[in-house]
Design a protein around this motif. Structure first.
Motif, mmCIF file in Angstrom:
data_model
loop_
_atom_site.group_PDB
_atom_site.id
_atom_site.type_symbol
_atom_site.label_atom_id
_atom_site.label_comp_id
_atom_site.label_asym_id
_atom_site.label_seq_id
_atom_site.Cartn_x
_atom_site.Cartn_y
_atom_site.Cartn_z
ATOM 1 N N GLY A 105 0.736 -1.349 0.013
ATOM 2 C CA GLY A 105 0.161 -0.166 -0.051
ATOM 3 C C GLY A 105 0.906 1.269 -0.044
ATOM 4 N N PRO A 216 -2.795 8.197 -3.313
ATOM 5 C CA PRO A 216 -3.682 7.061 -3.417
ATOM 6 C C PRO A 216 -5.198 7.594 -4.100
ATOM 7 C CG PRO A 216 -3.454 7.763 -1.286
ATOM 8 C CD PRO A 216 -2.513 8.559 -2.125
ATOM 9 N N SER A 242 -1.142 3.718 -4.248
ATOM 10 C CA SER A 242 -1.827 2.782 -3.763
ATOM 11 C C SER A 242 -3.017 2.019 -4.512
ATOM 12 C CB SER A 242 -2.345 2.863 -2.266
ATOM 13 O OG SER A 242 -3.324 2.011 -1.625
ATOM 14 N N SER A 244 -5.304 0.747 -3.155
ATOM 15 C CA SER A 244 -6.649 0.488 -2.236
ATOM 16 C C SER A 244 -7.807 1.248 -2.742
ATOM 17 C CB SER A 244 -6.106 0.967 -1.042
ATOM 18 O OG SER A 244 -4.802 0.537 -0.505
#
Ligand code: PLP
Length: 395
Positions: A105, A216, A242, A244
């Motif tokens: 991450g 991110p 990332s 995510s």
């Protein structure tokens, strides 16, 4: 004896996590549909179907020995090359696989980037409001986090303060655009001014000042805006990414650091990251996840719900009289609270099962962060509850 440093950190546990835990306990008591939890930035859309297809195909076709084997300490070349190609295509860069390092991450990306370009005692400069976890990421390396206060006039960066605070002790500047918590997306003008300032200071002090760009939310921008790529503006840039949020894979722990090929010691940086991993007990993301993401680096989940939700919550907050900036991206909004004491306001809101995060831990007072990654229908009901709260308490 247990280490006192980490023991002390227990009392500084993330405010966001604590609020999320309270909301979770409340859900168990009164049902999820009655709790309006604006605390965590946890993507609520499923991962991109192409990622699931890639995983299924890999499990069906790849040799299990290879699929579940150790990743090389610098990561799998398939992943590194796929990321380099994608960044080159999208942003006109010239990365090779030797400039990309897979990480657990953005968290681990930042931990590696900071360790690679600072030594204990150096300062890392960032800008309020900022993501509170930057403090442990940076202080854990022995460097010191220095925060430039938010600009009072609504400007994206207070450049007078940045000019003063970018001293000889600063080894790196950490930025986050699109920004958590404010949803601010830097303009090309802001980015250009920051790059000029850093280049000027680096020349004046006679040492490198690295830009660590935490991205991110790069893919979550509104109104069809182009994504700005900070590494284009400044050679000494380490881009921390990332998957995510973009692919909705927060539990898979996959991201990367990309080293601008024009950075000082660019070709040494990835091998150095692998040495840093050895010292902090980090391993590259699992081999199967690296291989699957390598196939879908240009994909995203269906991110449209975030823009839809942003428009709903922004309009509602304006109608309720909040002073608020319209976010350019992310899934957060950061209005001013009606009371100067943000904690007091957020505590009152909890009586209405509204879970909002007071701004103090983001480095500014008098605001709150609302994360609107939730079903639109739940958001509509949350807005209804917010209206009741505001009417009854602030009528
Ligand atoms: N940076 C920012 C600004 C974030 O909001 C987050 C997570 O929410 C991170 C870094 C860490 O990202 P990851 O969970 O992918 O490690």
């Amino acid at each position: 004896m247990i280490n006192e440093h980490y023991k002390a950190m227990l009392s500084e546990k993330s405010v966001i996590r604590q609020i999320a835990e309270t909301a979770s306990a409340r859900r168990a008591e009164i049902g999820a549909e009655n709790v309006f939890d604006f605390s965590l930035g946890n993507p609520n859309v499923p991962c991109a179907p192409a990622f699931t297809d890639a995983m299924v195909d890999l499990y069906e076709t790849r040799d299990p020995y290879e699929l579940h084997g150790y990743s090389p300490s610098v990561g799998l070349v398939e992943f590194r090359a796929a990321v380099a190609d994608s960044l080159n295509r999208r942003f006109g860069m010239d990365y090779t696989e030797n400039h990309v390092f897979p990480t657990s991450g953005a968290t681990a990306a930042i931990a590696h980037a900071v360790r690679a370009v600072t030594k204990p005692g150096d300062e890392v400069l960032t800008f309020a409001p900022y993501f509170p976890e930057y403090r442990p990421y940076i202080e854990g390396s022995g460097a010191k986090l220095t925060v430039v206060p938010a600009a009072a006039d609504g400007a994206q960066i207070d450049f007078d303060a940045a000019e003063r605070m970018l001293t000889d002790r600063v080894a790196a500047v950490l930025i986050n655009t699109p920004n958590n918590p404010a949803g601010v997306v830097y303009t090309a003008r802001t980015m250009g001014r920051l790059a000029d300032l850093m280049a000027r200071k680096a020349a004046q002090y006679g040492h490198d000042i690295f830009l660590i760009s935490d991205e991110p939310y790069r893919e979550i921008v509104f109104d069809g805006a182009d994504q700005l790529f900070p590494a284009k503006y400044y050679d000494n840039t380490l881009t921390c990414y990332s998957f995510s949020k973009s692919l909705s894979l927060p539990g898979e722990r996959i991201g990367y650091v990309a080293v601008n090929p024009r950075a000082t010691d660019a070709d040494l940086m990835v091998p150095v990251f692998a040495q840093i991993s050895r010292t902090i007990g980090h391993n590259c993301p699992s081999s199967s996840i690296q291989l699957a993401v390598a196939r879908v680096v240009d994909e995203t989940s269906d991110l449209s719900v975030y823009e839809r939700n942003m428009n709903l919550i922004y309009d509602a907050l304006v109608e309720l009289g909040f002073e608020v900036e319209r976010p350019g991206g992310t899934f957060y909004i950061f209005p001013r609270t009606p009371t100067e004491d943000a904690l007091e306001f957020c505590t009152q809101a909890m009586e209405y099962d509204l879970f909002l995060v007071p701004s103090d831990s983001f480095g500014v007072g008098g605001h709150m962060r609302l994360s609107y990654c939730m079903e639109t229908e739940q958001l509509e009901r949350a807005i209804g509850r917010l209206k009741v709260f505001m009417h009854e308490r602030y009528g």
